[in-house]
Design an enzyme around this catalytic site. Structure first.
Site, PDB file in Angstrom:
ATOM      1  N   CYS A 225       0.824  -1.207   0.000  1.00 22.64           N
ATOM      2  CA  CYS A 225       0.000   0.000   0.000  1.00 22.64           C
ATOM      3  C   CYS A 225       0.863   1.264   0.000  1.00 22.64           C
ATOM      4  O   CYS A 225       1.539   1.561  -0.974  1.00 22.64           O
ATOM      5  CB  CYS A 225      -0.966  -0.061   1.178  1.00 22.64           C
ATOM      6  N   HIS A 226       0.888   2.026   1.086  1.00 20.76           N
ATOM      7  CA  HIS A 226       1.728   3.219   1.190  1.00 20.76           C
ATOM      8  C   HIS A 226       3.141   2.892   1.676  1.00 20.76           C
ATOM      9  O   HIS A 226       4.013   3.748   1.675  1.00 20.76           O
ATOM     10  CB  HIS A 226       1.091   4.242   2.138  1.00 20.76           C
TER      11      HIS A 226
END
Length: 186
Positions: free
Chosen positions: A109-110
């Site tokens: 994800c991030h």
């Protein structure tokens, strides 16, 4: 010999499932898993970056761990988590150690955002949450839209996924990487 996996997080803003599911999955497969946070205080996880979820007590701090003791590094997502890891000297030291010593890193994800400040994304093929695509490209990464991507450019393995929906593939890819050179004992 049992392989050891290091998870690094800040103490706030970690995407709940991206911490808990890989951690539990790896433990269930017999790996030693250590969670290191910025501080030796409970970490606050989130659901969808906006709804507070459960708190977890880390095993140690990033400052106290020796990266050389671990076989693979996992960087969970969460916007605030990844942003804090970008400016945390211990997180950056750990990421750089893994990349420079050709040890695998898995980020979801991030999570790949933290690799930018470590200066370790140039020429790497990876995926992430779509909102950081341009940041990664501007840092020299080659972004792909895939459930899970494994890249060994520059001599070290990077496993990445886009979001919590990709966790089953992400978890499987991590286990496969850890099992690559394990001795099979009858």
């Amino acid at each position: 010999m049992v392989k050891k996996v290091l998870f690094i997080t800040s103490n706030v803003g970690i995407e709940h499932d991206e911490l808990v599911q890989p951690l539990d999955f790896l433990q269930s497969h017999g790996f030693v898993v250590i969670h290191a946070a910025e501080k030796n205080e409970d970490v606050q996880t989130m659901e969808g970056d906006s709804k507070p979820s459960a708190q977890y007590t880390p095993d140690t701090t990033m400052h106290e761990v020796s990266a050389e003791d671990y076989d693979l590094l996992v960087i969970p997502g969460g916007t605030v988590n990844a942003d804090k890891l970008r400016i945390n000297e211990d997180a950056q030291r750990i990421i750089q150690y893994f990349a420079d010593n050709q040890k695998p890193i898995a980020a979801i994800c991030h999570g790949p955002w933290a690799l930018i400040d470590a200066g370790r994304v140039k020429d790497k093929h990876l995926t992430s949450y779509k909102s950081i695509k341009l940041d990664l490209q501007n840092a020299g990464a080659k972004w792909v839209d895939e459930e899970v991507h494994r890249c060994n450019t520059n001599g070290w393995v990077l496993i990445t996924s886009r979001n919590p929906d990709d966790l089953p593939a992400f978890n499987t890819a991590i286990v496969e990487e850890l099992e690559v050179d394990m001795d099979i004992i009858p």
